[in-house]
Design a protein around this motif. Sequence first.
Motif, PDB file in Angstrom:
ATOM      1  N   PHE A   8       0.795  -1.220   0.000  1.00 30.35           N
ATOM      2  CA  PHE A   8       0.000   0.000   0.000  1.00 30.35           C
ATOM      3  C   PHE A   8       0.831   1.275   0.000  1.00 30.35           C
ATOM      4  O   PHE A   8       0.343   2.333  -0.372  1.00 30.35           O
ATOM      5  CB  PHE A   8      -0.941   0.017   1.217  1.00 30.35           C
ATOM      6  CG  PHE A   8      -1.992  -1.048   1.143  1.00 30.35           C
ATOM      7  CD1 PHE A   8      -3.035  -0.950   0.242  1.00 30.35           C
ATOM      8  CD2 PHE A   8      -1.933  -2.153   1.972  1.00 30.35           C
ATOM      9  CE1 PHE A   8      -4.004  -1.936   0.162  1.00 30.35           C
ATOM     10  CE2 PHE A   8      -2.896  -3.139   1.905  1.00 30.35           C
ATOM     11  CZ  PHE A   8      -3.932  -3.031   0.999  1.00 30.35           C
ATOM     12  N   SER A  11       2.322   6.382   2.490  1.00 30.83           N
ATOM     13  CA  SER A  11       1.341   7.475   2.533  1.00 30.83           C
ATOM     14  C   SER A  11      -0.080   6.938   2.696  1.00 30.83           C
ATOM     15  O   SER A  11      -0.865   7.490   3.472  1.00 30.83           O
ATOM     16  CB  SER A  11       1.442   8.341   1.283  1.00 30.83           C
ATOM     17  OG  SER A  11       1.124   7.584   0.133  1.00 30.83           O
ATOM     18  N   LYS A  12      -0.418   5.871   1.993  1.00 32.47           N
ATOM     19  CA  LYS A  12      -1.767   5.300   2.125  1.00 32.47           C
ATOM     20  C   LYS A  12      -1.966   4.673   3.498  1.00 32.47           C
ATOM     21  O   LYS A  12      -3.031   4.782   4.090  1.00 32.47           O
ATOM     22  CB  LYS A  12      -2.018   4.262   1.034  1.00 32.47           C
ATOM     23  CG  LYS A  12      -2.253   4.858  -0.324  1.00 32.47           C
ATOM     24  CD  LYS A  12      -2.654   3.806  -1.321  1.00 32.47           C
ATOM     25  CE  LYS A  12      -2.862   4.423  -2.694  1.00 32.47           C
ATOM     26  NZ  LYS A  12      -3.259   3.428  -3.667  1.00 32.47           N
ATOM     27  N   LYS A  15      -2.468   7.482   5.992  1.00 33.20           N
ATOM     28  CA  LYS A  15      -3.810   8.060   5.853  1.00 33.20           C
ATOM     29  C   LYS A  15      -4.860   7.108   6.444  1.00 33.20           C
ATOM     30  O   LYS A  15      -5.792   7.538   7.133  1.00 33.20           O
ATOM     31  CB  LYS A  15      -4.126   8.320   4.387  1.00 33.20           C
ATOM     32  CG  LYS A  15      -5.450   9.000   4.187  1.00 33.20           C
ATOM     33  CD  LYS A  15      -5.735   9.294   2.733  1.00 33.20           C
ATOM     34  CE  LYS A  15      -7.058  10.009   2.657  1.00 33.20           C
ATOM     35  NZ  LYS A  15      -7.874   9.602   1.564  1.00 33.20           N
TER      36      LYS A  15
END
Length: 61
Positions: A8, A11-12, A15
């Motif tokens: 993933f 950053s994902k 988040k």
Amino acid sequence: MVAVLLVFGASKLSKAMGDLAKGVKSFKAVLRDNGEGEGSAPSSAVIPLPAHASMPKDGAA
């Protein structure tokens, strides 16, 4: 955890963790506010049953 990070990306994943934290905070706020209001008792209140309200031992109602 490393495999999730590779699939993933950082950053994902960051988040997603932020969204999860916001959801938990929102859920806790709803639970806290739900106990306050128009004469409602807090959810942690325990109301004892009277002694005569016990069930018969043979299971008949």
